[in-house]
Design a protein around this motif. Structure first.
Motif, PDB file in Angstrom:
ATOM      1  N   UNK A   1       1.341  -1.376   0.048  1.00 24.00           N
ATOM      2  CA  UNK A   1       0.271  -0.220   0.032  1.00 24.00           C
ATOM      3  C   UNK A   1       0.922   1.138   0.086  1.00 24.00           C
ATOM      4  N   UNK A   2       1.781   1.142   0.735  1.00 24.25           N
ATOM      5  CA  UNK A   2       3.512   2.409   0.769  1.00 24.25           C
ATOM      6  C   UNK A   2       3.496   2.391  -0.572  1.00 24.25           C
TER       7      UNK A   2
ATOM      8  N   UNK B   1      -5.414   8.920   6.802  1.00 24.80           N
ATOM      9  CA  UNK B   1      -5.832   8.481   5.896  1.00 24.80           C
ATOM     10  C   UNK B   1      -5.835   6.727   6.121  1.00 24.80           C
ATOM     11  N   UNK B   2      -7.451   6.370   6.015  1.00 26.81           N
ATOM     12  CA  UNK B   2      -8.177   5.421   6.442  1.00 26.81           C
ATOM     13  C   UNK B   2      -8.891   4.658   5.346  1.00 26.81           C
ATOM     14  N   UNK B   3      -9.103   3.205   5.872  1.00 23.03           N
ATOM     15  CA  UNK B   3     -10.270   2.292   5.031  1.00 23.03           C
ATOM     16  C   UNK B   3     -11.663   3.057   5.504  1.00 23.03           C
TER      17      UNK B   3
ATOM     18  N   UNK C   1     -13.008   8.678  12.992  1.00 26.57           N
ATOM     19  CA  UNK C   1     -12.976  10.501  12.734  1.00 26.57           C
ATOM     20  C   UNK C   1     -12.085  10.926  13.664  1.00 26.57           C
ATOM     21  N   UNK C   2     -13.437  10.897  14.852  1.00 24.41           N
ATOM     22  CA  UNK C   2     -13.578  11.887  15.915  1.00 24.41           C
ATOM     23  C   UNK C   2     -12.477  11.956  16.722  1.00 24.41           C
TER      24      UNK C   2
ATOM     25  N   UNK D   1      -9.554  11.857   5.491  1.00 26.64           N
ATOM     26  CA  UNK D   1      -9.703  10.879   4.241  1.00 26.64           C
ATOM     27  C   UNK D   1      -9.414   9.865   4.193  1.00 26.64           C
ATOM     28  N   UNK D   2     -10.285   9.000   2.817  1.00 27.18           N
ATOM     29  CA  UNK D   2     -10.925   7.186   3.354  1.00 27.18           C
ATOM     30  C   UNK D   2      -9.406   7.316   1.884  1.00 27.18           C
TER      31      UNK D   2
END
Length: 200
Positions: free
Chosen positions: A2-3, A68-70, A77-78, A89-90
């Motif tokens: 992924x990176x 950055x996350x799925x 988020x919080x 952002x996703x």
């Protein structure tokens, strides 16, 4: 993998000065290179993105982070925004949008997708009880949270077992544990609890 993919997407427009594969290597890379923006994986091994934020901001409070996350779950988020990230952002974002988001955070803006911005606004307006989200969820293990989300989405025990590669008996055990820890009586209450907190 992924990176490598992210670097190939953004490398033509931004300089990647370092990377980390878990919390210790990420903190070391950030403190050594002091980048304009850290692109932070929310679920980084070794304690997650929040732990990276805590450690880095303790020594460099001006460091800017873009999460950055799925996951688009409210507590994720919080959690990172409370810890100090400037945006979220996703991983469904495309390369051009990600580059634009990184530049905006570098310039001091906060960046969220519309759905995620709604979570943040709800949290500040009081529509989501932030304290109870964190406190209650802290009682649950990672696996219990996964089971909770799937059950709240309407999955049958058999479907949860298949999705998570565990036995139906293990699913039942996790559900019982979640109900006990959250002081709920049944699956209907569990679903309502998760829906109220935007966890589904």
């Amino acid at each position: 993998m992924f990176r490598t993919g992210v670097k190939s997407e953004i490398g033509r427009a931004v300089q990647v000065v370092g990377e980390g594969q878990d919390v210790p290597t990420a903190v070391a890379a950030i403190t050594a290179t002091r980048p304009d923006v850290v692109l932070l994986d929310v679920h980084l091994p070794g304690g997650g993105g929040v732990e990276v934020l805590k450690q880095v901001l303790a020594v460099n409070p001006d460091q800017r982070f873009l999460a950055l996350s799925v996951s688009d779950a409210a507590e994720d988020v919080i959690g990172v925004i409370r810890a100090g990230a400037r945006g979220y952002v996703t991983k469904s974002i495309d390369g051009e949008e990600l580059i634009a988001a990184i530049r905006r955070v570098a310039e001091g803006d906060a960046v969220f997708s519309p759905r995620l911005a709604g979570f943040v606004l709800d949290a500040f307006s009081g529509a989501i009880d932030i304290a109870s989200v964190d406190e209650d969820l802290d009682r649950l293990s990672v696996r219990e949270r996964e089971v909770l989300r799937l059950i709240a989405r309407g999955y049958a025990y058999k479907e949860v077992a298949k999705e998570l590669f565990i036995s139906i008996k293990t699913v039942e055990t996790h559900v019982s544990s979640v109900l006990r820890k959250l002081q709920l009586s049944n699956r209907h209450q569990l679903t309502r609890w998760a829906t109220d907190r935007r966890l589904v």
